[in-house]
Design an enzyme around this catalytic site. Structure first.
Site, PDB file in Angstrom:
ATOM      1  CD  GLU A  21     -18.432  -6.233 -17.129  1.00  0.00           C
ATOM      2  OE1 GLU A  21     -19.247  -6.928 -16.484  1.00  0.00           O
ATOM      3  OE2 GLU A  21     -17.306  -6.654 -17.458  1.00  0.00           O
ATOM      4  CG  ASN A  54     -20.949 -13.817 -10.941  1.00  0.00           C
ATOM      5  OD1 ASN A  54     -20.943 -13.745 -12.145  1.00  0.00           O
ATOM      6  ND2 ASN A  54     -20.865 -12.747 -10.159  1.00  0.00           N
ATOM      7  CG  ASP A  95     -18.114 -16.222  -6.814  1.00  0.00           C
ATOM      8  OD1 ASP A  95     -19.245 -15.935  -7.239  1.00  0.00           O
ATOM      9  OD2 ASP A  95     -17.182 -15.400  -6.786  1.00  0.00           O
ATOM     10  CB  SER A 102     -20.119 -13.060  -6.002  1.00  0.00           C
ATOM     11  OG  SER A 102     -19.722 -13.318  -7.334  1.00  0.00           O
ATOM     12  CG  ASP A 135     -20.911  -9.479 -11.388  1.00  0.00           C
ATOM     13  OD1 ASP A 135     -20.121  -9.546 -10.437  1.00  0.00           O
ATOM     14  OD2 ASP A 135     -20.868 -10.234 -12.369  1.00  0.00           O
ATOM     15  CG  ASN A 154     -17.995 -10.081  -7.584  1.00  0.00           C
ATOM     16  OD1 ASN A 154     -17.566 -10.427  -6.498  1.00  0.00           O
ATOM     17  ND2 ASN A 154     -18.680 -10.883  -8.376  1.00  0.00           N
TER      18      ASN A 154
END
Length: 140
Positions: free
Chosen positions: A49, A60, A63, A65, A67, A74
């Site tokens: 990750e 991201n 959408d 969002s 992380d 998220n």
């Protein structure tokens, strides 16, 4: 020129060992076996990750969002960054997830509610793999 090669070698060796301090911290925090997930899988997921970067963020575009932290938790569902209204599952703002201890606490909530499949990096790089190399030589 030799000094540069020695420095590069030291940096690469130091980078290769960042998994062991993380493995020891995660073990001390009760992550080994937490919700049926082995320590090696937690360390593999952190590498997949964020490459063990506690300060990592990833936007991201699909959408809007973001992380956050070592586990790339998220903002849409788990932490509050002010962009998505509503109750979040973790009791932290997203910026508080730059703290390893807060990320661990939130990751425990995530894995209890969604299992490790909440993390795309884990699904792509760890699930079904021999992940023992992530803790090999760490003494954990």
């Amino acid at each position: 020129m030799m000094k540069i090669w020695v420095l590069l070698l030291l940096v690469s060796v130091a980078s290769a060992q960042t998994n062991c301090p993380l493995a020891r911290t995660l073990k001390a925090a009760g992550m080994d076996g937490f919700n049926g997930v082995s320590l090696a899988h937690w360390v593999c997921m952190a590498f997949a990750e964020s490459s063990y970067d506690t300060q990592a963020t990833h936007f991201n575009p699909s959408d809007g969002s973001t992380d956050y932290g070592i586990f790339q938790i998220n903002s849409r569902y788990w932490c509050s960054d002010g962009k998505f209204p509503g109750k979040k599952e973790c009791p932290f703002t997203c910026n508080q997830l730059f703290s390893l201890q807060n990320s661990i606490a939130c990751a425990k909530i995530v894995v209890q509610k969604r299992t490790m499949t909440a993390w795309d990096g884990w699904k792509a790089k760890c699930r079904g793999q021999n992940v023992s190399k992530y803790i090999a030589g760490c003494g954990v």
